[in-house]
Design an enzyme around this catalytic site. Structure first.
Site, PDB file in Angstrom:
ATOM      1  N   TRP A   1       0.676  -1.299   0.280  1.00  0.00           N
ATOM      2  CA  TRP A   1      -0.030   0.005  -0.136  1.00  0.00           C
ATOM      3  C   TRP A   1       0.847   1.222  -0.078  1.00  0.00           C
ATOM      4  O   TRP A   1       0.232   2.206   0.275  1.00  0.00           O
ATOM      5  CB  TRP A   1      -0.405  -0.008   1.014  1.00  0.00           C
ATOM      6  CG  TRP A   1       0.100  -0.096   2.664  1.00  0.00           C
ATOM      7  CD1 TRP A   1       0.120   0.303   2.989  1.00  0.00           C
ATOM      8  CD2 TRP A   1       0.264  -1.572   2.935  1.00  0.00           C
ATOM      9  NE1 TRP A   1       0.727  -0.548   4.557  1.00  0.00           N
ATOM     10  CE2 TRP A   1       0.305  -1.273   4.150  1.00  0.00           C
ATOM     11  CE3 TRP A   1      -0.621  -3.694   3.113  1.00  0.00           C
ATOM     12  CZ2 TRP A   1       0.285  -2.951   5.142  1.00  0.00           C
ATOM     13  CZ3 TRP A   1      -0.878  -4.093   3.697  1.00  0.00           C
ATOM     14  CH2 TRP A   1      -0.051  -3.892   4.626  1.00  0.00           C
ATOM     15  N   ARG A   2       2.439   0.826   0.345  1.00  0.00           N
ATOM     16  CA  ARG A   2       3.797   2.589  -0.423  1.00  0.00           C
ATOM     17  C   ARG A   2       3.260   2.769  -1.402  1.00  0.00           C
ATOM     18  O   ARG A   2       3.649   3.730  -1.398  1.00  0.00           O
ATOM     19  CB  ARG A   2       4.523   1.778   0.941  1.00  0.00           C
ATOM     20  CG  ARG A   2       4.265   2.035   2.220  1.00  0.00           C
ATOM     21  CD  ARG A   2       5.203   1.579   2.345  1.00  0.00           C
ATOM     22  NE  ARG A   2       5.592   1.590   4.666  1.00  0.00           N
ATOM     23  CZ  ARG A   2       6.195   1.267   5.619  1.00  0.00           C
ATOM     24  NH1 ARG A   2       6.802   0.296   4.598  1.00  0.00           N
ATOM     25  NH2 ARG A   2       5.906   2.165   6.155  1.00  0.00           N
TER      26      ARG A   2
ATOM     27  N   GLU B   1      -5.667   1.283   5.721  1.00  0.00           N
ATOM     28  CA  GLU B   1      -5.392   1.941   6.949  1.00  0.00           C
ATOM     29  C   GLU B   1      -6.341   0.879   8.025  1.00  0.00           C
ATOM     30  O   GLU B   1      -6.407   0.653   8.803  1.00  0.00           O
ATOM     31  CB  GLU B   1      -6.017   3.451   6.836  1.00  0.00           C
ATOM     32  CG  GLU B   1      -3.787   3.876   6.566  1.00  0.00           C
ATOM     33  CD  GLU B   1      -2.985   3.269   7.285  1.00  0.00           C
ATOM     34  OE1 GLU B   1      -2.624   3.237   8.491  1.00  0.00           O
ATOM     35  OE2 GLU B   1      -1.921   3.701   6.697  1.00  0.00           O
TER      36      GLU B   1
ATOM     37  N   LEU C   1     -10.584 -11.294  10.363  1.00  0.00           N
ATOM     38  CA  LEU C   1     -10.385 -10.654  11.484  1.00  0.00           C
ATOM     39  C   LEU C   1     -10.544  -9.441  12.288  1.00  0.00           C
ATOM     40  O   LEU C   1      -9.238  -8.877  13.177  1.00  0.00           O
ATOM     41  CB  LEU C   1     -10.120  -9.569   9.992  1.00  0.00           C
ATOM     42  CG  LEU C   1      -8.802  -8.487   9.129  1.00  0.00           C
ATOM     43  CD1 LEU C   1      -8.956  -7.160   8.541  1.00  0.00           C
ATOM     44  CD2 LEU C   1      -7.868  -8.964  10.183  1.00  0.00           C
ATOM     45  N   GLY C   2     -11.679  -9.709  13.202  1.00  0.00           N
ATOM     46  CA  GLY C   2     -12.289  -9.169  14.068  1.00  0.00           C
ATOM     47  C   GLY C   2     -12.651  -8.273  13.460  1.00  0.00           C
ATOM     48  O   GLY C   2     -12.222  -7.538  12.867  1.00  0.00           O
TER      49      GLY C   2
ATOM     50  N   TYR D   1      -5.863   8.995  13.721  1.00  0.00           N
ATOM     51  CA  TYR D   1      -4.989   7.922  13.256  1.00  0.00           C
ATOM     52  C   TYR D   1      -5.511   8.264  11.907  1.00  0.00           C
ATOM     53  O   TYR D   1      -4.125   8.476  11.036  1.00  0.00           O
ATOM     54  CB  TYR D   1      -4.801   6.582  13.528  1.00  0.00           C
ATOM     55  CG  TYR D   1      -3.749   6.178  13.605  1.00  0.00           C
ATOM     56  CD1 TYR D   1      -2.534   6.367  13.071  1.00  0.00           C
ATOM     57  CD2 TYR D   1      -4.436   5.026  12.254  1.00  0.00           C
ATOM     58  CE1 TYR D   1      -1.585   5.563  12.209  1.00  0.00           C
ATOM     59  CE2 TYR D   1      -3.665   4.606  11.378  1.00  0.00           C
ATOM     60  CZ  TYR D   1      -2.106   4.664  11.115  1.00  0.00           C
ATOM     61  OH  TYR D   1      -1.335   4.286   9.797  1.00  0.00           O
TER      62      TYR D   1
ATOM     63  N   ASP E   1      -0.232   6.588  16.532  1.00  0.00           N
ATOM     64  CA  ASP E   1      -0.395   4.952  16.877  1.00  0.00           C
ATOM     65  C   ASP E   1       0.893   4.234  17.645  1.00  0.00           C
ATOM     66  O   ASP E   1       1.159   5.312  18.793  1.00  0.00           O
ATOM     67  CB  ASP E   1      -0.484   4.290  15.580  1.00  0.00           C
ATOM     68  CG  ASP E   1       1.075   4.258  15.702  1.00  0.00           C
ATOM     69  OD1 ASP E   1       1.986   4.199  15.866  1.00  0.00           O
ATOM     70  OD2 ASP E   1       0.980   3.078  14.628  1.00  0.00           O
TER      71      ASP E   1
END
Length: 357
Positions: A20-21, A33, A76-77, A116, A134
């Site tokens: 994702w960068r 994110e 994933l929760g 964040y 974070d």
DNA sequence: AACACGGGGAC
DNA sequence: GTCCCAGTGTT
């Protein structure tokens, strides 16, 4: 050299190469994110790829039905993240003409996007000078400056947010934010940080003063206390003795077997020497443990319960202080047996007055 | 300010 | 077992 310059230099050499960068697409960054909230990079990575493939654009995400999104999210929760994402995607279509917002002020209006995530989106997508704060940032700054203020107190949060913003490289906020988080994750780790080869040895207050291991300070979440309940199953004729719990404690007004509480765990023999026990029971009392110790987890306490059958008649002292006695009547022997069994099996050693009638 | 919300990895 | 993770929303 400044903190930011050294940090970015470290990042260029040792930072991770994460998928994702490679983009400035606010939608893709948002996707990553949200997935990474309270989630390790390794755990979130496969989900990121699946979501990008399934919903390459925010309009596709908005059109999807929630069940498909939740199915992709499975495992994933924190499932409210997925539901909020769906709402957010629809909001982008309806309120932002389908163009994913890349500024802090706009992004933070989306459900599931807090301080964040808004800072992350804004700095990564459009190089807006907003510092991310974070878990990594709390840790790195707390150690670097030797700050013992708790990171989860009101004052602490505000303080760290201000410091983070001051430290931010205003020219390269995106890179800087990536760098400080990678530094926290790879070098300045929670346990066993790699201080031995750290570039900040000279200026890191916690390292110089030898208290890296106690930072960051975090307020205990009320600390669950342990309580040990010892229940006695006392049969008299065709009845079982029950008692009613009082006010000011858990399970107010519910009925349970008569019991004694201890602050620490007790073996059967130790229990019988407790002052509370001898207040109630004669010396020749016979106890037989039934079932296993049960753990009952409440929000701020762990209750460990053991059950003993009292084997001999007249074990209870007649005088002295007494439990709030009630008799569980109208049950035959078989029903009585099943009652005890269900209490032990289902962790239901408490009953309401209605059941008792 | 305190809590709920999850599953998994490190120690 | 405990702690923590690229936190947010609710009460």
């Amino acid at each position: 050299m400044s903190f930011a310059v050294k940090l970015i230099s470290w990042y260029r050499e040792k930072g991770r190469d994460l998928p994702w960068r490679a983009t400035h697409d606010a939608y893709i960054i948002w996707l990553s994110e949200i997935i990474l909230q309270q989630t390790r990079v390794e755990q979130g990575m496969p989900y990121f790829h699946r979501f990008v493939e399934a919903f390459p654009m925010v309009t596709k995400f908005a059109e999807a039905n929630e069940e498909d999104i939740l199915r992709l999210w499975q495992g994933l929760g924190y499932y409210s993240r997925a539901r909020n994402m769906h709402k957010a995607a629809k909001m982008v279509v309806n309120d932002f003409q389908g163009i994913f917002p890349n500024t802090y002020e706009e992004a933070i209006r989306l459900p599931g996007v807090g301080e964040y995530t808004a800072a992350a989106i804004a700095s990564f997508a459009s190089n807006e000078a907003k510092a991310v704060v974070d878990g990594n940032v709390y840790r790195v700054l707390a150690r670097y400056f030797g700050i013992k203020e708790p990171i989860n107190s009101g004052h602490g949060k505000k303080m760290f947010a201000e410091i983070a913003q001051e430290m931010l490289d205003g020219e390269n906020p995106g890179i800087y934010n990536q760098a400080i988080m990678d530094f926290g994750a790879l070098q300045c780790k929670p346990k066993n940080p790699l201080c031995a080869d750290c570039i900040f040895q000279m200026e890191c207050v916690a390292f110089q003063e030898r208290f890296v291991d106690v930072l960051p300070v975090k307020l205990k979440g009320k600390g669950s206390r342990n309580r040990y309940f010892h229940y006695f199953i006392i049969m008299e004729d065709e009845q079982i003795l029950m008692s009613k719990r009082g006010l000011g404690d858990v399970w107010t007004n519910l009925y349970e077997f008569p019991m004694i509480e201890t602050a620490e765990d007790r073996s059967k023999l130790d229990l019988m020497t407790e002052a509370d026990f001898t207040e109630y029971f004669e010396e020749d009392t016979v106890l037989t443990i039934v079932g296993k110790q049960i753990k009952h987890v409440l929000s701020h306490q762990n209750i460990y319960a053991r059950f003993y059958v009292v084997g001999n008649p007249h074990a209870l002292k007649k005088k002295k202080k007494s439990w709030n006695y009630h008799y569980y009547e109208k049950i035959d022997k078989l029903a009585k047996h099943k009652l005890i069994f269900s209490f032990l099996e289902k962790n239901e050693h408490l009953i309401s007055a209605k059941q008792l009638e």
